[in-house]
Design an enzyme around this catalytic site. Sequence first.
Site, PDB file in Angstrom:
ATOM      1  N   SER A   2       0.864  -1.177   0.000  1.00  0.00           N
ATOM      2  CA  SER A   2       0.000   0.000   0.000  1.00  0.00           C
ATOM      3  C   SER A   2       0.900   1.226   0.000  1.00  0.00           C
ATOM      4  O   SER A   2       2.086   1.123   0.363  1.00  0.00           O
ATOM      5  CB  SER A   2      -0.857   0.005   1.276  1.00  0.00           C
ATOM      6  OG  SER A   2      -1.411   1.287   1.513  1.00  0.00           O
TER       7      SER A   2
ATOM      8  N   TYR B  60      -2.775  -1.236  10.542  1.00  0.00           N
ATOM      9  CA  TYR B  60      -2.711  -1.411   9.078  1.00  0.00           C
ATOM     10  C   TYR B  60      -1.395  -0.867   8.521  1.00  0.00           C
ATOM     11  O   TYR B  60      -0.689  -1.542   7.767  1.00  0.00           O
ATOM     12  CB  TYR B  60      -3.907  -0.693   8.443  1.00  0.00           C
ATOM     13  CG  TYR B  60      -4.007  -0.854   6.935  1.00  0.00           C
ATOM     14  CD1 TYR B  60      -4.656  -1.961   6.371  1.00  0.00           C
ATOM     15  CD2 TYR B  60      -3.477   0.103   6.062  1.00  0.00           C
ATOM     16  CE1 TYR B  60      -4.763  -2.106   4.996  1.00  0.00           C
ATOM     17  CE2 TYR B  60      -3.575  -0.040   4.685  1.00  0.00           C
ATOM     18  CZ  TYR B  60      -4.230  -1.141   4.156  1.00  0.00           C
ATOM     19  OH  TYR B  60      -4.331  -1.280   2.791  1.00  0.00           O
TER      20      TYR B  60
HETATM   21  P1  NAD Z   1     -11.285  -6.128  -0.278  1.00  0.00           P
HETATM   22  O1  NAD Z   1     -11.851  -6.049   1.080  1.00  0.00           O
HETATM   23  O2  NAD Z   1     -12.206  -6.205  -1.446  1.00  0.00           O
HETATM   24  O3  NAD Z   1     -10.270  -7.361  -0.415  1.00  0.00           O
HETATM   25  C1  NAD Z   1      -9.622  -7.990   0.633  1.00  0.00           C
HETATM   26  C2  NAD Z   1      -9.797  -9.486   0.451  1.00  0.00           C
HETATM   27  O4  NAD Z   1      -9.082 -10.178   1.468  1.00  0.00           O
HETATM   28  C3  NAD Z   1     -11.274  -9.889   0.582  1.00  0.00           C
HETATM   29  O5  NAD Z   1     -11.618 -10.703  -0.522  1.00  0.00           O
HETATM   30  C4  NAD Z   1     -11.310 -10.672   1.888  1.00  0.00           C
HETATM   31  O6  NAD Z   1     -12.285 -11.685   1.903  1.00  0.00           O
HETATM   32  C5  NAD Z   1      -9.905 -11.246   1.900  1.00  0.00           C
HETATM   33  N1  NAD Z   1      -9.536 -11.682   3.258  1.00  0.00           N
HETATM   34  C6  NAD Z   1      -9.757 -11.057   4.437  1.00  0.00           C
HETATM   35  N2  NAD Z   1      -9.317 -11.816   5.453  1.00  0.00           N
HETATM   36  C7  NAD Z   1      -8.797 -12.939   4.903  1.00  0.00           C
HETATM   37  C8  NAD Z   1      -8.198 -14.100   5.428  1.00  0.00           C
HETATM   38  N3  NAD Z   1      -8.026 -14.258   6.748  1.00  0.00           N
HETATM   39  N4  NAD Z   1      -7.794 -15.069   4.560  1.00  0.00           N
HETATM   40  C9  NAD Z   1      -7.959 -14.936   3.236  1.00  0.00           C
HETATM   41  N5  NAD Z   1      -8.527 -13.847   2.668  1.00  0.00           N
HETATM   42  C10 NAD Z   1      -8.940 -12.869   3.509  1.00  0.00           C
HETATM   43  O7  NAD Z   1     -10.318  -4.871  -0.406  1.00  0.00           O
HETATM   44  P2  NAD Z   1      -9.179  -4.551  -1.487  1.00  0.00           P
HETATM   45  O8  NAD Z   1      -9.076  -3.092  -1.524  1.00  0.00           O
HETATM   46  O9  NAD Z   1      -9.411  -5.288  -2.750  1.00  0.00           O
HETATM   47  O10 NAD Z   1      -7.877  -5.089  -0.747  1.00  0.00           O
HETATM   48  C11 NAD Z   1      -6.962  -6.004  -1.334  1.00  0.00           C
HETATM   49  C12 NAD Z   1      -5.550  -5.672  -0.877  1.00  0.00           C
HETATM   50  O11 NAD Z   1      -5.175  -4.395  -1.417  1.00  0.00           O
HETATM   51  C13 NAD Z   1      -5.384  -5.568   0.639  1.00  0.00           C
HETATM   52  O12 NAD Z   1      -4.150  -6.140   1.011  1.00  0.00           O
HETATM   53  C14 NAD Z   1      -5.356  -4.066   0.870  1.00  0.00           C
HETATM   54  O13 NAD Z   1      -4.642  -3.721   2.022  1.00  0.00           O
HETATM   55  C15 NAD Z   1      -4.637  -3.609  -0.390  1.00  0.00           C
HETATM   56  N6  NAD Z   1      -4.830  -2.187  -0.697  1.00  0.00           N
HETATM   57  C16 NAD Z   1      -6.045  -1.695  -1.049  1.00  0.00           C
HETATM   58  C17 NAD Z   1      -6.168  -0.337  -1.356  1.00  0.00           C
HETATM   59  C18 NAD Z   1      -7.460   0.282  -1.782  1.00  0.00           C
HETATM   60  O14 NAD Z   1      -7.524   1.504  -1.907  1.00  0.00           O
HETATM   61  N7  NAD Z   1      -8.522  -0.465  -2.040  1.00  0.00           N
HETATM   62  C19 NAD Z   1      -5.049   0.488  -1.275  1.00  0.00           C
HETATM   63  C20 NAD Z   1      -3.829  -0.045  -0.891  1.00  0.00           C
HETATM   64  C21 NAD Z   1      -3.727  -1.398  -0.612  1.00  0.00           C
END
Ligand code: NAD
Length: 272
Positions: free
Chosen positions: A157, A170
């Site tokens: 991130s 986080y």
């Molecule tokens: P999201 O909530 O759609 O995706 C997160 C996924 O992780 C979900 O499908 C959830 O079911 C899964 N998950 C949660 N706990 C779990 C576990 N114990 N075992 C297996 N899977 C599990 O949100 P996203 O934005 O798609 O996030 C995906 C990644 O991207 C994350 O690591 C997040 O930190 C990172 N990220 C997102 C953003 C953003 O702006 N959306 C920015 C920077 C980083």
Amino acid sequence: MSSPAATPRLQNQVALVTGASSGIGAGVAIAMAAEGASVVVNYAHSPEGAEQVVDEITKAGGKAIAIKADVSKEDEVLAMFDEIRKEFGTLHILVNNSGIQVDAPLLEMTLEQWQKVIDVNLTGQFLCAREAAREFVKRGPQPEISKATGKIICMSSVHEVIPWAGHVNYATSKGGIMQLMKTMAQELAPHKIRVNSIGPGAIATPINESARDTPEEEKSLLTLIPYGRIGEPADIGSVAVWLASDESDYVTGITLFADGGMTLYPGFADNG
Ligand code: NAD
């Protein structure tokens, strides 16, 4: 006469994308399948979401299966890798994408809130990367399939470098992922395993829906993004495909920020 279609960049490769039943993970799974990879759509809580992603991939002519596993639980991760070997024989690409936010001000954060985020975001990436690396080393090189013996992509991130008040668990997990990724890259390079991270900025997914609830909130978020738009999962999917493909064969140990310039300190743009 049209020119012949380019060879899909991930042809004959098997990719595991954790947390792929929604958001960025779903976008990465779909993008990798479109480049010829057989994709394992890992999920923890939403079989429906995972099946939707599998359906979308299969309808487009790709190959995918869904496997349930909580990435923070060692036995479930080991069982998932056994199932992948049974189904596809081996693995070529791991996208360590699962992640959660459990927000609270430092003064109010419980140990449980701290630990949950570290367990899923950091320990989950360690467990999956270790199993993937073990599989890559055991299987050895397959140069006819890919120049590297294996590729690991960690979803970090912008908060691996930008501190984030109210989200200390986080931000700490993402800072930890930076050293996890770099140390693994250093240790695994002699095995021809490449390890990199993607540092997304603000991508429209369920994790940050509440930060985009109102037009005012969205406007305030946009002030942090010089490029002037919130990202989409496909913006990260295309970066992940590149990092997994032979086009990036000399790239290891980096975080590729895909953030519309969020890490450019936009607050300083007119304050020089
Ligand atoms: P999201 O909530 O759609 O995706 C997160 C996924 O992780 C979900 O499908 C959830 O079911 C899964 N998950 C949660 N706990 C779990 C576990 N114990 N075992 C297996 N899977 C599990 O949100 P996203 O934005 O798609 O996030 C995906 C990644 O991207 C994350 O690591 C997040 O930190 C990172 N990220 C997102 C953003 C953003 O702006 N959306 C920015 C920077 C980083």
